[in-house]
Design a protein around this motif. Structure first.
Motif, PDB file in Angstrom:
ATOM      1  N   LEU A 149       1.061  -0.795   0.197  1.00 47.79           N
ATOM      2  CA  LEU A 149       0.159   0.238   0.555  1.00 47.79           C
ATOM      3  C   LEU A 149       0.537   1.171   0.240  1.00 47.79           C
ATOM      4  O   LEU A 149       2.160   1.564   1.010  1.00 47.79           O
ATOM      5  N   ARG A 150       0.168   2.319  -0.996  1.00 49.29           N
ATOM      6  CA  ARG A 150       1.463   3.476  -1.257  1.00 49.29           C
ATOM      7  C   ARG A 150       0.431   4.764  -1.397  1.00 49.29           C
ATOM      8  O   ARG A 150      -0.518   4.380  -2.522  1.00 49.29           O
ATOM      9  N   GLY A 151       0.606   6.018  -0.897  1.00 44.55           N
ATOM     10  CA  GLY A 151       0.356   7.364  -1.155  1.00 44.55           C
ATOM     11  C   GLY A 151       0.685   7.631  -1.824  1.00 44.55           C
ATOM     12  O   GLY A 151       2.118   7.424  -2.181  1.00 44.55           O
ATOM     13  N   PHE A 152      -0.007   8.076  -2.780  1.00 47.21           N
ATOM     14  CA  PHE A 152       0.927   9.319  -3.709  1.00 47.21           C
ATOM     15  C   PHE A 152       0.295  10.925  -4.173  1.00 47.21           C
ATOM     16  O   PHE A 152      -0.605  11.175  -3.564  1.00 47.21           O
ATOM     17  N   ASP A 153       1.147  11.583  -3.301  1.00 55.73           N
ATOM     18  CA  ASP A 153       1.047  13.358  -3.017  1.00 55.73           C
ATOM     19  C   ASP A 153       0.708  13.712  -4.613  1.00 55.73           C
ATOM     20  O   ASP A 153       1.516  14.332  -4.939  1.00 55.73           O
ATOM     21  N   PHE A 154      -0.604  13.620  -5.040  1.00 56.51           N
ATOM     22  CA  PHE A 154      -0.896  14.477  -6.271  1.00 56.51           C
ATOM     23  C   PHE A 154      -1.565  16.005  -5.826  1.00 56.51           C
ATOM     24  O   PHE A 154      -1.261  16.800  -6.390  1.00 56.51           O
ATOM     25  N   PHE A 155      -0.956  16.383  -4.754  1.00 58.81           N
ATOM     26  CA  PHE A 155      -1.966  17.719  -4.525  1.00 58.81           C
ATOM     27  C   PHE A 155      -1.312  17.919  -3.421  1.00 58.81           C
ATOM     28  O   PHE A 155      -2.138  18.083  -2.351  1.00 58.81           O
ATOM     29  N   PRO A 156      -0.285  18.776  -3.355  1.00 56.21           N
ATOM     30  CA  PRO A 156       0.823  18.800  -1.978  1.00 56.21           C
ATOM     31  C   PRO A 156       0.077  20.450  -1.735  1.00 56.21           C
ATOM     32  O   PRO A 156      -0.712  20.967  -2.111  1.00 56.21           O
ATOM     33  N   GLN A 157       0.098  20.253  -0.849  1.00 53.73           N
ATOM     34  CA  GLN A 157      -0.409  21.309   0.060  1.00 53.73           C
ATOM     35  C   GLN A 157      -2.114  21.310   0.663  1.00 53.73           C
ATOM     36  O   GLN A 157      -2.668  21.931   1.307  1.00 53.73           O
ATOM     37  N   THR A 158      -2.701  20.348   0.293  1.00 51.87           N
ATOM     38  CA  THR A 158      -3.933  20.194   0.424  1.00 51.87           C
ATOM     39  C   THR A 158      -4.187  18.526   0.827  1.00 51.87           C
ATOM     40  O   THR A 158      -3.069  18.280   1.216  1.00 51.87           O
TER      41      THR A 158
END
Ligand SMILES: C[S@@+](CC[C@H](N)C(=O)[O-])C[C@H]1O[C@@H](n2cnc3c(N)ncnc32)[C@H](O)[C@@H]1O
Length: 662
Positions: free
Chosen positions: A638-647
């Protein structure tokens, strides 16, 4: 993957194409509250914003009535309300456990004061806690402050929706002097982080809902408060030099688009990993031992200037009467921007935004240009409108004449990005029906500018590389056949179908319900020199996929899924289990619905609230009739991806293997 900043969806840019803006519709945890902000507040065409309408739905998932009047708990919809409530409940359990433990000790520590000093409970306070306990966690003597009252709050947790979860500080004057005490009621307050002491204005208290017949326990309630100021910043999470060192946007704290600009980027990534962990804890219904440790969040190469699409809006033309605020009639150019956070100029108000630092430079130029155009042509509008700002790229070999030509049109409107090999000439499109072009490594993708395509181009190379690395098992244990085929369910215009077409010997097939996306996907395959025998597409509901790929041996097939926010539906999951591919790579823009769906795949049946595992036995029979055991999956990673930094938003990838192959 987000389709909005500040809660607005894409619509027309030109006056004659303008889409009416009836009421900007920020998500709200319950009617009349501050909006709970998620990066994608409005649904995509085929998505769901899960905005449960009535109060009952917002406190507990709706129940489905079955034959014979039996009620079953409906599955999670992954809405912000549901996610927030799960976090509130979890925090209440933690606080209760802590209080229980401390109540067992003499003079338990109730709180650490402003200078770190221990504040201890008196015997009377311990007795109070027992009373609270008897009242089911609600303090009968806790006078809830009137809405509008300013209170000081200790922020003790951060919700997965990006809001601080806080409890009230209260000073008791007892015989032996003033005592600080924290209360049990949880306040949801934006722009705050654990460790902060903040001042906030009470916005609303959720009423205690009545339990439904047969329901155990009373769902907890919480309150919403509007952030006013930080009284004592979190020593761990805030920059000791002050927020201005990190916050790049003049509207931060008022605009509903970003929640985390005050945080160090590494901290944002840690928070997002925790969101994935919590999603699986709260929504998968899996035992902890079935869920592997969540990997570190994949960072976005760009942390500002990354959004290739923004959609500011304005409320109305001259003569338009505002329903929401002062009910005055617009005579001047209205605010053009994104939704304000409630309490920062009035709930549901539009905040005038001149520039947005998370937009790409080309989108920023488009914003300036479109604001000027709307101001000039304002009187010609008959309705309010949402303005599409979408980046498009023309790629030319480095030094080529055409790069100069492409940029020559109006140099002020163009951003050139030079590399050794080529020049990318970036412009901002505002017509929904125009074609936008984007590159992911050397792959080219065209799309209707107003339709879905991932909104952070900078993370697409690492994202597609990760999916490519993970469609094939890392190790072969001799149990499975070699994987030959890739199925991309919910393919859109072919991001994964095309970038993975050469990874497996049998090529790839993409399926999407949107005819237009599939038409563009076929064009994109041609543009990337992929013949139909290597990369093909079908326009159909994803659940019909499995009739079309009958020739693909499931033991040789990996399925990539990338559904909308609402996740997969029950028919699709049942067919997926019946087809039983060797491997699944589940890409998701809502890790909560992903956790729900993955939970069902791991259990091997679709317990969707449609009958006590009736679906499960059907699925099992379907596969057993083929002489194979019912399929179940194990989570590999399982891994998260930061498509939307600052949110607060995080995307997620889950990699699953069929259990008999593990
Ligand atoms: C999150 S997008 C993913 C698109 C693509 N993977 C990408 O990254 O560009 C979800 C896609 O699912 C499609 N979709 C929604 N419901 C569907 C269904 N029932 N069957 C097939 N496709 C569906 C939408 O049209 C949309 O293109």
């Amino acid at each position: 993957m987000a389709e909005s900043v500040g809660g607005q969806a894409v619509a027309a840019a030109q006056p004659e194409l303008a889409t009416p803006v009836k009421e900007p519709s920020a998500k709200r945890p319950y009617p009349g509250s501050s909006p709970v902000q998620t990066d994608r507040q409005l649904p995509q065409k085929n998505g769901s914003n899960g905005n449960g309408g009535n109060r009952k739905q917002q406190h507990r998932p709706p129940k489905k009535k079955l034959k014979g009047g039996k009620r079953l708990k409906a599955v999670t919809d992954g809405s912000a309300e549901e996610v927030l409530l799960a976090d509130v409940q979890a925090l209440q359990r933690v606080l209760k456990t802590k209080q229980d433990r401390e109540a067992a000790e003499a003079e338990p520590v109730l709180f650490h004061g402003q200078n770190g000093e221990e504040v201890r409970a008196t015997t009377a306070e311990v007795a109070d806690e027992a009373k609270i306990e008897e009242a089911g966690g609600h303090d009968p003597e806790e006078d809830l402050p009137e809405p509008g009252t300013e209170i000081d709050l200790d922020v003790v947790d951060l919700s997965s929706t990006g809001e601080g979860l806080a409890v009230q500080r209260k000073i008791h004057t007892l015989n032996d002097g003033p005592k600080l005490r924290r209360r049990r009621r949880i306040y949801v307050v934006s722009f705050s982080v654990p460790g902060d002491i903040v001042r906030a204005k009470v916005y609303r208290h959720l009423p205690q809902p009545k339990p439904s017949p047969g329901e155990d326990g009373v769902p907890p309630t919480y309150s919403v408060a509007d952030f006013i100021e930080v009284i004592r910043p979190s020593p761990e999470l805030r920059d000791p030099l002050g927020d201005s060192n990190r916050v790049r946007c003049q509207y931060f704290g008022r605009c509903s688009g970003c929640q985390y600009q005050m945080l160090d980027y590494a901290e944002q990534l840690r928070i997002k990993r925790r969101v994935v962990e919590r999603a699986y804890r709260h929504f998968s219904q899996l035992p902890p031992e079935s869920v592997p440790a969540v990997r570190d969040t994949m960072p976005s190469p760009l942390q500002y200037g990354y959004r290739t699409k923004l959609t500011p809006h304005f409320d109305g033309p001259p003569g338009f009467r505002r329903k929401n605020k002062a009910r005055h009639t617009l005579t001047e150019v209205p605010e053009i921007g994104f939704m304000a956070k409630a309490g920062t100029g009035g709930a549901r108000a539009t905040l005038d935004i001149e520039s947005c630092p998370i937009g790409t430079p080309a989108v920023g130029l488009g914003m300036t240009r479109e604001r000027a155009r709307v101001a000039r042509d304002f009187a010609n509008y008959s309705k309010g409108a949402t303005i599409l700002l979408r980046e498009s790229t023309k790629r030319c070999p480095a030094g080529a004449e055409s790069a100069g030509d492409a940029a020559a049109g109006d140099a002020a409107d163009v951003v050139r990005v030079e590399t050794e090999a080529y020049t990318d000439v970036k412009t901002c499109i505002t017509d929904n029906n125009a074609t936008s072009t984007e590159y992911v490594d050397d792959y080219v993708f065209t799309n209707p500018a107003g339709s879905f395509f991932q909104n952070n181009n900078s993370i697409l190379p690492p994202l597609t590389a990760y999916v490519r690395e993970n469609v094939l098992p890392q190790t072969t244990n001799g149990k499975g056949k070699e994987l030959r085929y890739l199925i991309d369910a919910y393919s859109g215009s072919g991001l994964f179908t095309i970038t993975l077409a050469s990874t497996l010997p049998g090529g790839s097939i993409g399926i999407d319900i949107a005819d237009q996306s599939i038409a563009y996907a076929r064009t994109n395959a041609q543009l990337n020199n992929l013949p139909p025998e290597r990369c093909r597409f079908l326009a159909a509901d994803a659940a019909q996929l499995f009739q079309s790929v009958i020739e693909y041996d499931p033991d040789e097939t990996v399925v990539v899924l990338d559904p909308p926010r609402k996740g997969c539906d029950a028919p699709f999951l049942r067919q997926l289990l019946a087809y039983a591919p060797a491997r699944i790579v589940y890409v998701s823009c809502n890790v909560h619905t992903q956790a729900r769906d993955v939970g069902m795949l791991v259990r091997g049946h679709v317990d969707w609230g449609t009958g006590d595992n009736g679906a499960a036995s059907t699925d099992a029979v379907a596969r057993t009739e083929n002489g194979k055991p019912p399929a179940r999956y194990e989570i590999e990673s399982l891994r998260g991806f930061d498509f939307f930094p600052q949110t607060a938003h995080v995307e997620g990838i889950a990699v699953l293997n069929r259990v008999d192959l593990v």
